[in-house]
Scaffold this motif. Structure first.
Motif, PDB file in Angstrom:
ATOM      1  N   TYR A  13       1.049  -1.014   0.032  1.00 56.21           N
ATOM      2  CA  TYR A  13       0.276   0.400  -0.079  1.00 56.21           C
ATOM      3  C   TYR A  13       0.652   0.944   0.244  1.00 56.21           C
ATOM      4  O   TYR A  13       1.626   1.240   0.654  1.00 56.21           O
ATOM      5  CB  TYR A  13      -0.873   0.024   1.195  1.00 56.21           C
ATOM      6  N   GLN A  35       1.294   4.353   1.771  1.00 57.90           N
ATOM      7  CA  GLN A  35       0.647   5.579   2.551  1.00 57.90           C
ATOM      8  C   GLN A  35       1.091   7.206   2.529  1.00 57.90           C
ATOM      9  O   GLN A  35       2.244   7.289   2.717  1.00 57.90           O
ATOM     10  CB  GLN A  35       1.279   5.380   4.200  1.00 57.90           C
ATOM     11  N   SER A  39      -7.666   2.670   6.578  1.00 53.55           N
ATOM     12  CA  SER A  39      -7.590   2.613   5.323  1.00 53.55           C
ATOM     13  C   SER A  39      -8.107   4.353   4.532  1.00 53.55           C
ATOM     14  O   SER A  39      -8.304   4.120   3.163  1.00 53.55           O
ATOM     15  CB  SER A  39      -9.758   1.396   4.874  1.00 53.55           C
ATOM     16  N   GLU A  40      -7.829   5.512   5.344  1.00 53.33           N
ATOM     17  CA  GLU A  40      -8.347   6.774   4.826  1.00 53.33           C
ATOM     18  C   GLU A  40      -6.881   6.921   4.518  1.00 53.33           C
ATOM     19  O   GLU A  40      -6.560   8.319   3.627  1.00 53.33           O
ATOM     20  CB  GLU A  40      -8.629   6.862   6.110  1.00 53.33           C
ATOM     21  N   TYR A  62      -3.384   3.244   0.632  1.00 53.72           N
ATOM     22  CA  TYR A  62      -4.704   2.703   0.053  1.00 53.72           C
ATOM     23  C   TYR A  62      -3.265   1.646  -1.079  1.00 53.72           C
ATOM     24  O   TYR A  62      -2.126   1.900  -1.388  1.00 53.72           O
ATOM     25  CB  TYR A  62      -5.093   3.904  -0.907  1.00 53.72           C
ATOM     26  N   ILE A  77      -4.448   1.130  -7.094  1.00 56.36           N
ATOM     27  CA  ILE A  77      -3.721   2.239  -7.535  1.00 56.36           C
ATOM     28  C   ILE A  77      -3.704   3.282  -8.929  1.00 56.36           C
ATOM     29  O   ILE A  77      -4.143   3.181 -10.419  1.00 56.36           O
ATOM     30  CB  ILE A  77      -2.441   2.737  -7.018  1.00 56.36           C
ATOM     31  N   SER A 109      -7.153   8.223  -3.963  1.00 55.82           N
ATOM     32  CA  SER A 109      -8.158   7.516  -4.147  1.00 55.82           C
ATOM     33  C   SER A 109      -9.653   8.677  -3.725  1.00 55.82           C
ATOM     34  O   SER A 109      -9.582   9.425  -3.026  1.00 55.82           O
ATOM     35  CB  SER A 109      -8.447   6.782  -3.727  1.00 55.82           C
ATOM     36  N   TRP A 119     -11.761   7.369  -3.290  1.00 50.14           N
ATOM     37  CA  TRP A 119     -12.462   7.048  -2.142  1.00 50.14           C
ATOM     38  C   TRP A 119     -12.162   7.627  -0.840  1.00 50.14           C
ATOM     39  O   TRP A 119     -13.170   7.849   0.107  1.00 50.14           O
ATOM     40  CB  TRP A 119     -13.196   5.772  -2.220  1.00 50.14           C
ATOM     41  N   GLN A 120     -10.888   7.813  -0.615  1.00 48.44           N
ATOM     42  CA  GLN A 120     -10.214   8.352   0.654  1.00 48.44           C
ATOM     43  C   GLN A 120     -10.442   9.346   0.836  1.00 48.44           C
ATOM     44  O   GLN A 120     -10.917   9.706   2.252  1.00 48.44           O
ATOM     45  CB  GLN A 120      -8.909   7.656   0.341  1.00 48.44           C
TER      46      GLN A 120
END
Length: 439
Positions: A59, A61, A77-78, A81, A86, A412, A414-415
């Motif tokens: 991921y 960070q 998760s925020e 990712y 990605i 992202s 979503w984040q």
């Protein structure tokens, strides 16, 4: 196209398959999935350049928000990712999860912990930095650094455990002292968030005045907070932290750390079971152990086109690189600061130079676009110095600017949505949930 050749075979124990050690060749190999590596791989992926991105984690960070994970403002998760998510639209970008244990800049290759050797036409290094404890006895063993998501999650568990410990059936029977070493942005933001947590979020839910039992200490050897900022920002940060109850210890350094406290250079001692280290950073030993040319602070010397000095076809980016500031502030030769914006822009520029390399064109010099610096102190309290001229703003305007800049830098959609939702609840109310400890 990626090619693979087997170079060695080692037999494992009975009942397991033979392990094949292999060499992988890729047009571009990128070590590190931070801001620089991400920006570079994304740009090359849009031109269908074959890229192998190697990181110890699967991921990316977002390091500037690690402190909010530590203080339960955001979840993992925020802030983290998946790298493969990605690059899901870039078929030419492949992600390998592994630990790089050796770098050979002459061969443009890296060796992974499992023995796999990855070679490239062009090698890019953006491995990031580790905590620098400056040889302080006990610091590495007993401190909580703040450089990875694992660090942030570990500190979060510790803070929750401490609150659970003092909130006993007999009432609050002992004090908690949290010591933060370092008055830079990480130390200031963390001190403000912990103190605000106690006074605004946690204290109203406890009987017996837990806020009065917890003290946050910030220790710095200098005479001001946020050293790269202006005097106005220094004063504002100090005033806001003191209003939150943070005890500031200036002009002294930590000389030793033990399991139950820290000794300071002025002869005093602070008893504490929780010492957070935000006092410095250094390139990983992987860099020092290679034949790469290094300069101040152990960072890699690079040319103004971001290639490593003496190693054509090898790039170094982000925090591990001594990137020349070609604007020449004050007529002096300086290097750019270790900022996420520098890393991201250097990754984008290196990608353009790599495309020039592959097409046989000349490279261009990297010119950093200085958009300014900022730091959060608490709800409604932040400082920002905008542009190269450092136009100072503070308070609610800087607070909103900090939120806006950081949410747009998340990788992202979503984040971004999740972070905004968390911040609306967190900063608009006192409803921040206390996280649970599992395991």
């Amino acid at each position: 196209m990626m090619s693979t050749s087997f170079v060695a075979m080692t037999s494992r124990g009975r009942g397991t398959a033979d392990k094949e050690l292999q060499t992988v060749h890729r047009e571009v190999v990128v070590v590190g999935g931070g801001f620089a590596g991400l920006a570079l791989a994304d740009r090359l992926g849009r031109d269908d350049v074959e890229v192998l991105l190697i990181d110890r984690n699967n991921y990316h960070q977002f390091k500037p928000l690690n402190y909010q994970v530590a203080t339960s403002q955001l979840g993992i998760s925020e802030v983290g990712y998946p790298l493969r998510g990605i690059f899901r639209r870039h078929d030419s970008v492949k992600v390998a999860v592994g630990e790089v244990v050796a770098i050979d800049p002459d061969a443009r290759s890296v060796t992974l912990a499992d023995g796999t050797v990855c070679t490239a036409r062009i090698l890019v290094l953006g491995v990031g930095v580790d905590a620098n404890f400056f040889g302080v006895p006990g610091a590495e063993e007993h401190c909580y650094p703040m450089y990875t998501l694992e660090d942030a999650e570990r500190l979060s568990r510790r803070l929750i455990s401490e609150l659970d410990r003092v909130d006993s059936p007999l009432g609050i029977t002992s004090d908690i002292d949290v010591v933060i070493v370092g008055g830079g942005p990480t130390g200031v933001e963390l001190a403000g968030a912990i103190a605000e947590n106690l006074r605004v979020v946690i204290a109203p839910r406890y009987d017996g005045g837990i806020a009065s039992k917890v003290t946050v200490h910030l220790v710095d050897h200098g005479d001001a907070l946020l050293k790269p900022f202006s005097d106005a920002s220094h004063s504002y940060a100090r005033r806001e932290l003191e209003q939150l109850g943070v005890q500031l210890h200036f002009g002294t350094s930590v000389t030793s750390v033990s399991a139950d406290g820290v000794e300071l250079g002025d002869g005093s001692r602070i008893d504490s079971d929780t010492v957070v280290w935000a006092g410095g950073q250094r390139p990983p030993s992987l860099i020092a152990d290679s034949s790469l040319p290094v300069g101040h602070g152990g960072r890699i010397n690079v040319n103004d086109d971001l290639t490593v000095t003496g190693h054509d076809g090898v790039y170094a980016l982000g925090d591990i690189a001594l990137i020349p500031d070609i604007h020449g502030r004050g007529g002096e030769t300086t290097s750019l600061p270790q900022l996420g914006s520098v890393a991201q822009q250097s990754g984008q520029h290196a990608a353009r130079n790599i495309l020039a390399d592959l097409a046989g064109r000349d490279r261009s010099r990297f010119k950093y676009r200085d958009k300014g610096i900022m730091a959060m102190i608490g709800r409604g309290a932040a400082v920002a110095e905008i542009g190269r001229g450092r136009r100072h703003i503070q308070g609610h305007v800087a607070f909103l600017a900090w939120l806006g800049v950081h949410v747009m830098l998340l990788p992202s959609a979503w984040q971004r949505l999740a972070a905004v939702s968390s911040w609306v609840t967190d900063y608009g109310t006192s409803l921040r949930p206390r996280r649970v400890n599992v395991g």
